[in-house]
Design an enzyme around this catalytic site. Sequence first.
Site, PDB file in Angstrom:
ATOM      1  N   GLY A  88      -1.674  -9.407   3.610  1.00  0.00           N
ATOM      2  CA  GLY A  88      -0.621  -8.455   3.567  1.00  0.00           C
ATOM      3  C   GLY A  88       0.108  -8.552   2.276  1.00  0.00           C
ATOM      4  N   ASP A 116      -2.769  -0.068  -2.651  1.00  0.00           N
ATOM      5  CA  ASP A 116      -1.708  -0.980  -3.499  1.00  0.00           C
ATOM      6  C   ASP A 116      -1.964  -1.309  -4.885  1.00  0.00           C
ATOM      7  OD1 ASP A 116      -0.372  -1.085  -1.082  1.00  0.00           O
ATOM      8  OD2 ASP A 116      -1.177  -3.015  -0.419  1.00  0.00           O
ATOM      9  N   ALA A 151      -6.502 -11.478   2.965  1.00  0.00           N
ATOM     10  CA  ALA A 151      -6.244 -10.724   4.064  1.00  0.00           C
ATOM     11  C   ALA A 151      -4.792 -11.003   4.532  1.00  0.00           C
ATOM     12  CB  ALA A 151      -7.130 -10.576   5.054  1.00  0.00           C
ATOM     13  N   LYS A 157       2.446  -8.964  -3.839  1.00  0.00           N
ATOM     14  CA  LYS A 157       3.491  -8.035  -3.441  1.00  0.00           C
ATOM     15  C   LYS A 157       4.135  -8.357  -2.104  1.00  0.00           C
ATOM     16  CE  LYS A 157       1.452  -5.270  -0.433  1.00  0.00           C
ATOM     17  NZ  LYS A 157       1.302  -5.179   0.964  1.00  0.00           N
TER      18      LYS A 157
HETATM   19  O1  C5P Z   1      -6.067   1.286   0.468  1.00  0.00           O
HETATM   20  P1  C5P Z   1      -6.579   0.227   0.782  1.00  0.00           P
HETATM   21  O2  C5P Z   1      -8.022  -0.386   1.007  1.00  0.00           O
HETATM   22  O3  C5P Z   1      -5.688  -1.059   0.776  1.00  0.00           O
HETATM   23  O4  C5P Z   1      -6.264   0.519   2.544  1.00  0.00           O
HETATM   24  C1  C5P Z   1      -6.908  -0.495   3.607  1.00  0.00           C
HETATM   25  C2  C5P Z   1      -6.868   0.387   4.792  1.00  0.00           C
HETATM   26  O5  C5P Z   1      -5.623   0.455   5.390  1.00  0.00           O
HETATM   27  C3  C5P Z   1      -7.583   1.675   4.654  1.00  0.00           C
HETATM   28  O6  C5P Z   1      -8.618   2.017   4.877  1.00  0.00           O
HETATM   29  C4  C5P Z   1      -6.794   2.483   6.040  1.00  0.00           C
HETATM   30  O7  C5P Z   1      -7.369   2.081   7.286  1.00  0.00           O
HETATM   31  C5  C5P Z   1      -5.342   1.622   5.931  1.00  0.00           C
HETATM   32  N1  C5P Z   1      -4.046   2.173   5.356  1.00  0.00           N
HETATM   33  C6  C5P Z   1      -3.696   3.493   5.889  1.00  0.00           C
HETATM   34  N2  C5P Z   1      -2.609   4.037   5.391  1.00  0.00           N
HETATM   35  C7  C5P Z   1      -2.127   3.542   4.237  1.00  0.00           C
HETATM   36  C8  C5P Z   1      -2.607   2.487   3.404  1.00  0.00           C
HETATM   37  C9  C5P Z   1      -3.791   1.771   4.270  1.00  0.00           C
HETATM   38  O8  C5P Z   1      -3.948   3.780   7.017  1.00  0.00           O
HETATM   39  N3  C5P Z   1      -1.271   4.362   3.552  1.00  0.00           N
END
Ligand code: C5P
Length: 312
Positions: free
Chosen positions: A108, A146, A106, A17
């Site tokens: 994005g 995501d 990693a 995405k």
């Molecule tokens: O949910 P995901 O594992 O992709 O998120 C990775 C990290 O990114 C989270 O542990 C957090 O530190 C940060 N994050 C955040 N707020 C979000 C999405 C991700 O702080 N809405």
Amino acid sequence: MTNLPADEAVHVRAPGKINLYLRVGGVESDGYHSLVSVYQAVSLYEDVYAWPDDEISVSFGDSPIDTSGLATDDTNLAVRAAKLLATEAGVSAGARLEIIKRVPIAGGMGGGSADAAATLIACDALWGTGLPRERLLALGSELGADVPFALMGGAAVGTGRGDALSAVLGKEQFHWVLALAEGGLSTPKVYDTLDELRRARAVPKQPTRAHFSADPVVLHALRSGNAAQLAEGLVNDLQPAAMSLAPELAKVIELGERSGALMGIVSGSGPTIAFLAADSEAALELQVMLSAAQITAMHVHGPVSGARVVQG
Ligand code: C5P
């Protein structure tokens, strides 16, 4: 339970995405930042194959990107997805998973989330769990912010942690050139860096609640297929944080915009840069120019479907 012969796999494909619009608010009690995002799924895919087995395991197949540094133990998001589904559905069978990775690691673009989404769909089909879609989306959001979007695909507005989704309808296609970086950026580090930059007043304060909704310009552009209008609306609050961790990205954006891109933007937490092109031909030209500058560039389009079984 599965009706598959032991040598036949369920094959699921899930997209990466781009965040077309990402405004980040404050940290909530769960440690996540509240946000509003407009996602678009693009034609760079992860393939997950699932074979019947006694245990749950994962390996990486022959992939165009280097997967040698990736964990294959219980910390792997695909393994976690399979185990979560097995527990939820009360399944005791296993699955042997193989992932072909194309979405930068990693980078994005939600590659790990796509693996998790594809695994949920693959194991659901393999084990015949028949969980309703809402339940799969809820399991997805337990695995990562995501993951629900990788299940849903297309284009959507995400709120909350990014996992409360509402679809944005629109059939028009947009052309992007992705500039892939050599290394990755840690998503938590990028969010932490944004908080630090805000505390130091090096970037504007977090948006107030009143501004915490998707930009109508972006939504309108998605519906009408107007790339120039979409370019005007592209925003990513994480961009200054990603660029402070990877300052070389500024030059890449500058080069792409000088080479005909309507606009370049860091995708999610970066470091992949997504350049919006006026059309397919402009994207091809831009890809050639970036490649000539030794940048790994890929032409993709979106929106595309979310995680789904590939027949045959
Ligand atoms: O949910 P995901 O594992 O992709 O998120 C990775 C990290 O990114 C989270 O542990 C957090 O530190 C940060 N994050 C955040 N707020 C979000 C999405 C991700 O702080 N809405």
